[in-house]
Design an enzyme around this catalytic site. Structure first.
Site, PDB file in Angstrom:
ATOM      1  N   HIS A 189      -7.383   7.139   0.071  1.00  0.00           N
ATOM      2  CA  HIS A 189      -6.061   6.547  -0.035  1.00  0.00           C
ATOM      3  C   HIS A 189      -5.790   5.458   1.000  1.00  0.00           C
ATOM      4  O   HIS A 189      -4.830   4.696   0.841  1.00  0.00           O
ATOM      5  CB  HIS A 189      -5.013   7.665   0.102  1.00  0.00           C
ATOM      6  CG  HIS A 189      -3.609   7.204  -0.086  1.00  0.00           C
ATOM      7  ND1 HIS A 189      -3.150   6.632  -1.260  1.00  0.00           N
ATOM      8  CD2 HIS A 189      -2.538   7.231   0.766  1.00  0.00           C
ATOM      9  CE1 HIS A 189      -1.873   6.342  -1.134  1.00  0.00           C
ATOM     10  NE2 HIS A 189      -1.475   6.680   0.087  1.00  0.00           N
ATOM     11  N   GLY A 225       4.622   0.047  -1.847  1.00  0.00           N
ATOM     12  CA  GLY A 225       4.714  -0.509  -3.192  1.00  0.00           C
ATOM     13  C   GLY A 225       6.153  -0.553  -3.688  1.00  0.00           C
ATOM     14  O   GLY A 225       6.531  -1.449  -4.459  1.00  0.00           O
ATOM     15  N   HIS A 264       0.842  -1.197   0.000  1.00  0.00           N
ATOM     16  CA  HIS A 264       0.000   0.000   0.000  1.00  0.00           C
ATOM     17  C   HIS A 264       0.877   1.247   0.000  1.00  0.00           C
ATOM     18  O   HIS A 264       1.839   1.334   0.768  1.00  0.00           O
ATOM     19  CB  HIS A 264      -0.902  -0.009   1.246  1.00  0.00           C
ATOM     20  CG  HIS A 264      -1.485   1.334   1.581  1.00  0.00           C
ATOM     21  ND1 HIS A 264      -1.051   2.086   2.654  1.00  0.00           N
ATOM     22  CD2 HIS A 264      -2.451   2.062   0.961  1.00  0.00           C
ATOM     23  CE1 HIS A 264      -1.734   3.211   2.690  1.00  0.00           C
ATOM     24  NE2 HIS A 264      -2.586   3.219   1.684  1.00  0.00           N
ATOM     25  N   SER A 265       0.554   2.213  -0.860  1.00  0.00           N
ATOM     26  CA  SER A 265       1.190   3.523  -0.876  1.00  0.00           C
ATOM     27  C   SER A 265       2.715   3.399  -0.962  1.00  0.00           C
ATOM     28  O   SER A 265       3.236   2.777  -1.882  1.00  0.00           O
ATOM     29  CB  SER A 265       0.739   4.319   0.348  1.00  0.00           C
ATOM     30  OG  SER A 265       1.115   5.662   0.247  1.00  0.00           O
ATOM     31  N   TYR A 266       3.449   3.974  -0.004  1.00  0.00           N
ATOM     32  CA  TYR A 266       4.913   3.903  -0.014  1.00  0.00           C
ATOM     33  C   TYR A 266       5.414   2.484  -0.213  1.00  0.00           C
ATOM     34  O   TYR A 266       6.395   2.239  -0.948  1.00  0.00           O
ATOM     35  CB  TYR A 266       5.495   4.463   1.301  1.00  0.00           C
ATOM     36  CG  TYR A 266       6.846   3.858   1.615  1.00  0.00           C
ATOM     37  CD1 TYR A 266       7.984   4.311   0.961  1.00  0.00           C
ATOM     38  CD2 TYR A 266       6.952   2.778   2.500  1.00  0.00           C
ATOM     39  CE1 TYR A 266       9.217   3.702   1.202  1.00  0.00           C
ATOM     40  CE2 TYR A 266       8.182   2.180   2.751  1.00  0.00           C
ATOM     41  CZ  TYR A 266       9.310   2.641   2.095  1.00  0.00           C
ATOM     42  OH  TYR A 266      10.525   2.033   2.319  1.00  0.00           O
TER      43      TYR A 266
END
Length: 230
Positions: free
Chosen positions: A209, A77, A73-75
Protein backbone atom coordinates in the site's frame (compact mmCIF):
# COMPACT_ATOMS: atom_id res chain seq x y z
CA UNK A 1 6.90 20.94 -18.55
CA UNK A 2 4.67 18.61 -16.56
CA UNK A 3 4.24 19.57 -12.92
CA UNK A 4 3.61 16.70 -10.54
CA UNK A 5 1.85 17.66 -7.32
CA UNK A 6 2.26 14.75 -4.90
CA UNK A 7 -0.02 14.31 -1.89
CA UNK A 8 0.59 11.39 0.49
CA UNK A 9 -2.00 9.58 2.55
CA UNK A 10 -2.81 9.49 6.25
CA UNK A 11 -0.05 10.23 8.80
CA UNK A 12 2.42 11.33 6.12
CA UNK A 13 3.89 14.57 4.82
CA UNK A 14 5.83 15.71 1.75
CA UNK A 15 8.86 13.77 3.03
CA UNK A 16 7.20 10.50 2.00
CA UNK A 17 7.81 11.34 -1.67
CA UNK A 18 11.55 12.04 -1.44
CA UNK A 19 12.71 9.12 -3.60
CA UNK A 20 9.84 9.38 -6.09
CA UNK A 21 10.38 13.12 -6.44
CA UNK A 22 14.10 12.67 -7.11
CA UNK A 23 13.40 10.18 -9.91
CA UNK A 24 10.76 12.42 -11.52
CA UNK A 25 13.05 15.45 -11.38
CA UNK A 26 15.80 13.40 -13.01
CA UNK A 27 13.33 12.73 -15.85
CA UNK A 28 12.88 16.47 -16.34
CA UNK A 29 9.59 17.10 -14.56
CA UNK A 30 8.62 19.77 -12.09
CA UNK A 31 7.79 18.10 -8.78
CA UNK A 32 5.90 19.61 -5.84
CA UNK A 33 5.34 17.31 -2.83
CA UNK A 34 2.77 18.79 -0.46
CA UNK A 35 2.22 18.42 3.27
CA UNK A 36 -1.43 18.83 4.25
CA UNK A 37 -2.56 20.86 7.27
CA UNK A 38 -2.16 19.12 10.61
CA UNK A 39 0.45 16.60 9.45
CA UNK A 40 4.25 16.24 9.64
CA UNK A 41 5.86 19.70 9.93
CA UNK A 42 2.34 21.21 10.00
CA UNK A 43 1.25 19.35 13.13
CA UNK A 44 -1.11 21.35 15.32
CA UNK A 45 -2.75 23.26 12.46
CA UNK A 46 -6.54 22.75 12.53
CA UNK A 47 -7.84 20.76 9.58
CA UNK A 48 -11.09 19.44 8.17
CA UNK A 49 -11.81 17.77 4.86
CA UNK A 50 -12.24 21.05 3.00
CA UNK A 51 -9.07 22.43 4.59
CA UNK A 52 -7.13 19.74 2.78
CA UNK A 53 -8.89 20.48 -0.50
CA UNK A 54 -7.96 24.15 -0.12
CA UNK A 55 -4.36 23.22 0.77
CA UNK A 56 -4.00 21.56 -2.62
CA UNK A 57 -5.82 24.16 -4.70
CA UNK A 58 -4.08 27.07 -2.97
CA UNK A 59 -0.61 25.59 -3.51
CA UNK A 60 -1.22 25.04 -7.22
CA UNK A 61 -2.58 28.56 -7.63
CA UNK A 62 0.15 30.11 -5.47
CA UNK A 63 2.84 28.56 -7.67
CA UNK A 64 0.76 29.26 -10.80
CA UNK A 65 1.29 25.69 -11.95
CA UNK A 66 0.03 24.52 -15.35
CA UNK A 67 0.07 21.08 -16.98
CA UNK A 68 -0.52 19.60 -13.52
CA UNK A 69 -0.56 15.88 -12.78
CA UNK A 70 -2.24 15.71 -9.40
CA UNK A 71 -1.32 12.55 -7.47
CA UNK A 72 -3.20 11.33 -4.41
CA UNK A 73 -2.21 8.33 -2.31
CA UNK A 74 -4.59 6.43 -0.01
CA UNK A 75 -6.60 8.91 2.13
CA UNK A 76 -5.52 11.87 0.03
CA UNK A 77 -7.42 10.58 -2.98
CA UNK A 78 -10.48 12.12 -1.33
CA UNK A 79 -9.22 15.74 -1.20
CA UNK A 80 -7.21 15.29 -4.42
CA UNK A 81 -10.31 14.23 -6.35
CA UNK A 82 -12.18 17.29 -5.12
CA UNK A 83 -9.26 19.60 -5.89
CA UNK A 84 -8.96 18.14 -9.40
CA UNK A 85 -12.46 19.40 -10.18
CA UNK A 86 -11.50 22.89 -9.08
CA UNK A 87 -8.32 23.19 -11.17
CA UNK A 88 -9.62 21.73 -14.44
CA UNK A 89 -8.03 24.45 -16.52
CA UNK A 90 -4.61 23.63 -15.03
CA UNK A 91 -5.00 19.84 -14.90
CA UNK A 92 -3.43 17.35 -17.30
CA UNK A 93 -4.19 14.18 -15.35
CA UNK A 94 -5.20 12.94 -11.92
CA UNK A 95 -3.56 9.80 -10.51
CA UNK A 96 -4.88 7.81 -7.57
CA UNK A 97 -2.26 5.57 -5.94
CA UNK A 98 -4.10 2.79 -4.08
CA UNK A 99 -6.38 5.62 -3.05
CA UNK A 100 -9.91 6.23 -1.90
CA UNK A 101 -12.05 7.97 -4.51
CA UNK A 102 -14.30 10.77 -3.25
CA UNK A 103 -18.06 10.39 -3.41
CA UNK A 104 -20.21 13.48 -3.01
CA UNK A 105 -21.68 13.63 0.48
CA UNK A 106 -19.61 10.73 1.82
CA UNK A 107 -16.59 10.76 4.11
CA UNK A 108 -13.30 8.96 3.73
CA UNK A 109 -14.42 6.45 6.36
CA UNK A 110 -17.67 5.61 4.58
CA UNK A 111 -17.90 2.17 3.04
CA UNK A 112 -15.41 0.19 5.13
CA UNK A 113 -15.32 -1.18 8.70
CA UNK A 114 -14.01 1.72 10.72
CA UNK A 115 -15.58 1.52 14.18
CA UNK A 116 -12.21 1.48 15.97
CA UNK A 117 -10.98 4.45 13.97
CA UNK A 118 -14.15 6.41 14.67
CA UNK A 119 -13.90 5.69 18.40
CA UNK A 120 -10.29 6.89 18.46
CA UNK A 121 -11.23 10.08 16.62
CA UNK A 122 -14.16 10.72 18.99
CA UNK A 123 -11.85 10.23 21.98
CA UNK A 124 -8.81 12.19 20.84
CA UNK A 125 -9.68 14.11 17.68
CA UNK A 126 -7.05 12.14 15.75
CA UNK A 127 -6.59 8.91 13.83
CA UNK A 128 -3.57 7.27 15.53
CA UNK A 129 -0.53 6.52 13.33
CA UNK A 130 0.27 3.07 12.03
CA UNK A 131 2.36 0.58 13.98
CA UNK A 132 5.01 -1.76 12.62
CA UNK A 133 2.44 -4.57 12.75
CA UNK A 134 0.11 -2.57 10.50
CA UNK A 135 2.85 -2.44 7.87
CA UNK A 136 3.47 -6.20 7.76
CA UNK A 137 2.93 -7.95 4.43
CA UNK A 138 3.16 -4.76 2.39
CA UNK A 139 6.54 -5.28 0.73
CA UNK A 140 8.46 -3.03 3.11
CA UNK A 141 11.86 -3.76 4.61
CA UNK A 142 12.39 -3.48 8.36
CA UNK A 143 14.33 -0.27 7.76
CA UNK A 144 11.51 1.23 5.68
CA UNK A 145 8.93 0.29 8.31
CA UNK A 146 11.03 1.82 11.08
CA UNK A 147 11.41 5.08 9.16
CA UNK A 148 7.69 5.20 8.36
CA UNK A 149 6.57 4.53 11.93
CA UNK A 150 9.12 6.98 13.37
CA UNK A 151 8.03 9.86 11.15
CA UNK A 152 4.28 9.22 11.01
CA UNK A 153 2.12 11.76 12.85
CA UNK A 154 -1.49 11.56 14.11
CA UNK A 155 -4.00 12.30 11.36
CA UNK A 156 -6.59 15.06 11.98
CA UNK A 157 -9.83 13.19 12.59
CA UNK A 158 -12.25 15.64 11.00
CA UNK A 159 -10.60 15.17 7.60
CA UNK A 160 -11.63 11.51 7.68
CA UNK A 161 -15.19 12.00 8.95
CA UNK A 162 -16.39 15.10 7.06
CA UNK A 163 -18.08 14.62 3.67
CA UNK A 164 -16.60 15.22 0.25
CA UNK A 165 -18.13 17.86 -2.00
CA UNK A 166 -18.20 17.13 -5.74
CA UNK A 167 -20.10 18.99 -8.43
CA UNK A 168 -19.31 16.79 -11.44
CA UNK A 169 -18.17 13.38 -12.66
CA UNK A 170 -14.51 12.49 -12.06
CA UNK A 171 -14.82 10.04 -14.93
CA UNK A 172 -14.76 13.03 -17.29
CA UNK A 173 -11.18 13.81 -16.26
CA UNK A 174 -8.14 12.01 -17.68
CA UNK A 175 -6.89 9.68 -14.99
CA UNK A 176 -4.87 6.69 -13.86
CA UNK A 177 -5.61 4.37 -10.95
CA UNK A 178 -2.56 2.55 -9.55
CA UNK A 179 -3.57 -0.63 -7.72
CA UNK A 180 -1.05 -2.11 -5.29
CA UNK A 181 -1.69 -5.83 -5.40
CA UNK A 182 -0.43 -6.77 -1.93
CA UNK A 183 -3.25 -4.58 -0.59
CA UNK A 184 -6.00 -6.32 -2.57
CA UNK A 185 -6.36 -7.81 -6.04
CA UNK A 186 -8.47 -5.10 -7.65
CA UNK A 187 -10.05 -1.68 -7.08
CA UNK A 188 -13.41 -1.67 -5.34
CA UNK A 189 -16.36 0.64 -4.77
CA UNK A 190 -16.06 4.12 -6.28
CA UNK A 191 -12.64 3.29 -7.73
CA UNK A 192 -14.06 0.37 -9.71
CA UNK A 193 -16.88 2.57 -10.98
CA UNK A 194 -14.45 5.28 -12.01
CA UNK A 195 -12.46 2.81 -14.10
CA UNK A 196 -15.52 2.17 -16.25
CA UNK A 197 -14.77 5.53 -17.86
CA UNK A 198 -12.87 5.43 -21.16
CA UNK A 199 -10.71 8.29 -19.91
CA UNK A 200 -9.30 6.25 -17.02
CA UNK A 201 -6.64 3.52 -17.06
CA UNK A 202 -5.68 0.89 -14.50
CA UNK A 203 -2.03 0.14 -13.69
CA UNK A 204 -1.10 -2.67 -11.30
CA UNK A 205 2.00 -2.63 -9.09
CA UNK A 206 3.19 -5.83 -7.45
CA UNK A 207 3.85 -4.24 -4.08
CA UNK A 208 2.04 -3.02 -0.98
CA UNK A 209 0.00 0.00 0.00
CA UNK A 210 2.97 2.38 0.35
CA UNK A 211 4.83 2.10 -3.00
CA UNK A 212 6.62 5.42 -2.46
CA UNK A 213 8.66 3.48 0.12
CA UNK A 214 8.67 -0.07 -1.24
CA UNK A 215 9.06 0.65 -4.99
CA UNK A 216 9.76 4.37 -5.47
CA UNK A 217 11.50 4.05 -8.83
CA UNK A 218 8.77 1.84 -10.22
CA UNK A 219 6.11 4.26 -9.01
CA UNK A 220 8.03 7.17 -10.57
CA UNK A 221 8.15 5.23 -13.84
CA UNK A 222 4.37 4.72 -13.76
CA UNK A 223 3.81 8.42 -13.10
CA UNK A 224 6.22 9.42 -15.87
CA UNK A 225 4.56 7.07 -18.35
CA UNK A 226 1.10 8.34 -17.44
CA UNK A 227 1.90 11.56 -19.30
CA UNK A 228 4.48 10.42 -21.87
CA UNK A 229 2.82 7.33 -23.35
CA UNK A 230 1.36 7.78 -26.85
Amino acid sequence: MTNFVLVAGAWLGAWAWDEVAAALRAAGHGVHPLTLSGLAERQGEPAGQQTHVRDIVDEIERLDLRDVVLVGHSYSGVPVGQAAERIRDRLTRVVFVDANVPVDGESFLAGWPSDEVRKAIEATGYWPPVTAEDCAGQGLTDEQIARFVHRATPHPGATATEPAVLTGDLGELAGTYVKCLLDGDEPWGAAAQLLESERWELVNLDTGHWPMFSQPRELARVLHESVTAP
